[in-house]
Enzyme design. Structure first.
Site, PDB file in Angstrom:
ATOM      1  N   ASP A  18      -7.934   1.609  -5.365  1.00 46.31           N
ATOM      2  CA  ASP A  18      -6.926   2.456  -4.777  1.00 46.31           C
ATOM      3  C   ASP A  18      -6.996   3.587  -5.611  1.00 46.31           C
ATOM      4  OD1 ASP A  18      -4.425   3.264  -3.614  1.00 46.31           O
ATOM      5  OD2 ASP A  18      -3.359   2.546  -5.593  1.00 46.31           O
ATOM      6  N   SER A  19      -6.235   4.661  -5.272  1.00 49.23           N
ATOM      7  CA  SER A  19      -6.285   5.923  -6.026  1.00 49.23           C
ATOM      8  C   SER A  19      -5.540   5.650  -7.530  1.00 49.23           C
ATOM      9  CB  SER A  19      -5.408   6.712  -5.297  1.00 49.23           C
ATOM     10  OG  SER A  19      -4.010   6.356  -5.050  1.00 49.23           O
ATOM     11  N   TYR A  50      -4.276  11.014  -4.163  1.00 44.37           N
ATOM     12  CA  TYR A  50      -5.299  11.195  -3.102  1.00 44.37           C
ATOM     13  C   TYR A  50      -4.339  11.812  -1.815  1.00 44.37           C
ATOM     14  CZ  TYR A  50      -9.171   8.430  -4.893  1.00 44.37           C
ATOM     15  OH  TYR A  50     -10.370   7.760  -5.496  1.00 44.37           O
ATOM     16  N   CYS A  81      -6.162   1.429  -0.586  1.00 40.38           N
ATOM     17  CA  CYS A  81      -5.145   2.965  -0.525  1.00 40.38           C
ATOM     18  C   CYS A  81      -5.252   2.999   1.045  1.00 40.38           C
ATOM     19  CB  CYS A  81      -5.969   3.906  -1.206  1.00 40.38           C
ATOM     20  SG  CYS A  81      -5.270   5.481  -1.380  1.00 40.38           S
ATOM     21  N   ASN A  82      -3.924   3.608   1.446  1.00 41.96           N
ATOM     22  CA  ASN A  82      -3.781   4.024   2.819  1.00 41.96           C
ATOM     23  C   ASN A  82      -4.398   5.227   3.051  1.00 41.96           C
ATOM     24  OD1 ASN A  82      -1.312   2.509   4.560  1.00 41.96           O
ATOM     25  ND2 ASN A  82      -1.163   2.276   2.198  1.00 41.96           N
ATOM     26  N   GLU A 160       6.447   5.689  -9.509  1.00 40.68           N
ATOM     27  CA  GLU A 160       5.621   5.615 -10.788  1.00 40.68           C
ATOM     28  C   GLU A 160       6.706   5.820 -12.083  1.00 40.68           C
ATOM     29  OE1 GLU A 160       1.725   7.323 -10.634  1.00 40.68           O
ATOM     30  OE2 GLU A 160       1.342   6.037  -8.869  1.00 40.68           O
ATOM     31  N   CYS A 192       1.876   3.392   2.798  1.00 35.13           N
ATOM     32  CA  CYS A 192       1.474   3.835   1.367  1.00 35.13           C
ATOM     33  C   CYS A 192       1.791   2.621   0.532  1.00 35.13           C
ATOM     34  CB  CYS A 192       2.292   5.020   1.143  1.00 35.13           C
ATOM     35  SG  CYS A 192       2.088   5.592  -0.455  1.00 35.13           S
ATOM     36  N   HIS A 194       2.664   2.433  -2.278  1.00 39.11           N
ATOM     37  CA  HIS A 194       3.921   2.410  -3.429  1.00 39.11           C
ATOM     38  C   HIS A 194       5.252   1.887  -2.669  1.00 39.11           C
ATOM     39  CE1 HIS A 194       1.174   4.791  -5.679  1.00 39.11           C
ATOM     40  NE2 HIS A 194       2.128   4.822  -6.476  1.00 39.11           N
TER      41      HIS A 194
HETATM   42  N1  DGL Z   1      -2.383   5.025  -2.661  1.00 38.94           N
HETATM   43  C1  DGL Z   1      -2.205   6.208  -1.865  1.00 38.94           C
HETATM   44  C2  DGL Z   1      -1.837   5.641  -0.343  1.00 38.94           C
HETATM   45  O1  DGL Z   1      -1.369   4.524  -0.126  1.00 38.94           O
HETATM   46  C3  DGL Z   1      -0.686   6.682  -2.497  1.00 38.94           C
HETATM   47  C4  DGL Z   1      -0.867   7.511  -3.679  1.00 38.94           C
HETATM   48  C5  DGL Z   1      -1.733   8.766  -3.671  1.00 38.94           C
HETATM   49  O2  DGL Z   1      -1.366   9.640  -3.053  1.00 38.94           O
HETATM   50  O3  DGL Z   1      -2.869   8.631  -4.232  1.00 38.94           O
HETATM   51  O4  DGL Z   1      -2.095   6.469   0.441  1.00 38.94           O
END
Ligand code: DGL
Length: 285
Positions: A18-19, A50, A81-82, A160, A192, A194
């Protein structure tokens, strides 16, 4: 009877990336649903978020991480990560030989299959919304649906900051979700990583008539099916002390560890720092 090679493969770890910290919601589901697997998690904490970056950049970052995971002999990869699933998965699928899945398709599938009134909402990062990937996958399964997308960029920093139950989060959620309430959707994809962490807030604002789809849960389920299909599911539980779960980040190992321990109820002893950039252009297994 399986030969030794297949047994070795079964016992190899699965890579999850993931990011940053968000993908831990996916990691958590995989731990719950397939507890015999060894997992290697990589969070790109040096380059998060991301969500506002271009397709080219997200693809380049994702490719480096995939190479790092391949160097660690993973048997399969989950793009937790989406945004990376939306922008990079298609490219990565063509570049590597091992199974790789993202979080978007599983979430889209459940939403398409469960909506009753054909009105689905998708919330995610700007990148995920811009890519239009959720509506595309949903319509591949069910054509006559209305899909309303809404980017909710402030949710990531709120989570976060630990503001999971907070009036500020409530206020922002009300503003973001108002359009979706007006459209009378019956299904909302938490697109997403989060967002499952503020599921209660989102659920309260949307109302109990709206079914919230958590792609993390669906992804873990699909991963299990995929491993079964490919004869890669590990039937033996790894021995204690076998490093069943390993965590790597590109920066801020201590902060990552603290966050991780707040959402995964398993003592995460350490996270090691790795520079993803060092994995540019390597590995083609
Ligand atoms: N992990 C990212 C997503 O699911 C969210 C956080 C980011 O913007 O990197 O899209």
């Amino acid at each position: 009877m399986l030969d030794f090679d297949q047994n070795d493969k079964k016992e190899a770890p699965i890579g999850v990336f993931d990011s940053g910290v968000g993908g831990l919601t996916v990691m958590r589901e995989i731990m719950r649903q397939i507890p015999n697997e060894k997992l290697i998690y990589f969070g790109d904490t040096a380059r998060v978020p991301y969500g506002g970056k271009s397709k080219e950049t997200v693809t380049r970052y994702s490719r480096q991480i995939v190479h790092f995971l391949q160097e660690n002999h993973v048997k399969a990869i989950v793009v937790a990560c989406n945004t990376a699933s939306a922008y990079a998965l298609e490219t990565l699928e063509k570049e590597i030989q091992i199974p790789i899945i993202g979080v978007v398709k599983p979430g889209a599938k459940v939403a398409a299959e469960t909506t009753k009134n054909g009105k689905i909402g998708v919330i995610g990062t700007e990148g995920t919304v811009l890519s239009n990937i959720y509506p595309t996958y949903i319509r591949d399964i069910k054509q006559q649906v209305q899909v309303l997308q809404k980017a909710c960029p402030l949710f990531v920093p709120l989570v976060e900051e630990g503001l999971l139950e907070d009036p500020v989060t409530d206020e922002i959620a009300k503003r973001y979700l108002a359009e979706l309430i007006d459209l009378d959707i019956d299904t909302l994809i938490l697109g997403c990583t989060h967002y499952p962490l503020i599921r209660d807030t989102i659920g309260r604002i949307m109302g109990s008539q709206v079914n919230l789809v958590n792609p993390a849960y669906e992804t873990a389920r699909e991963l299990k099916e995929l491993l079964e299909r490919e004869a890669l599911l590990n039937s033996r539980h790894p021995e204690l002390g076998s490093n069943q779960y390993q965590f790597f980040v590109s920066d801020g190992a201590e902060k990552f560890k603290n966050f991780a321990n707040s959402i995964i109820k398993y003592g995460i002893l350490s996270a090691k720092i790795v520079s993803a950039e060092d994995y540019e252009g390597t590995s083609k297994r």
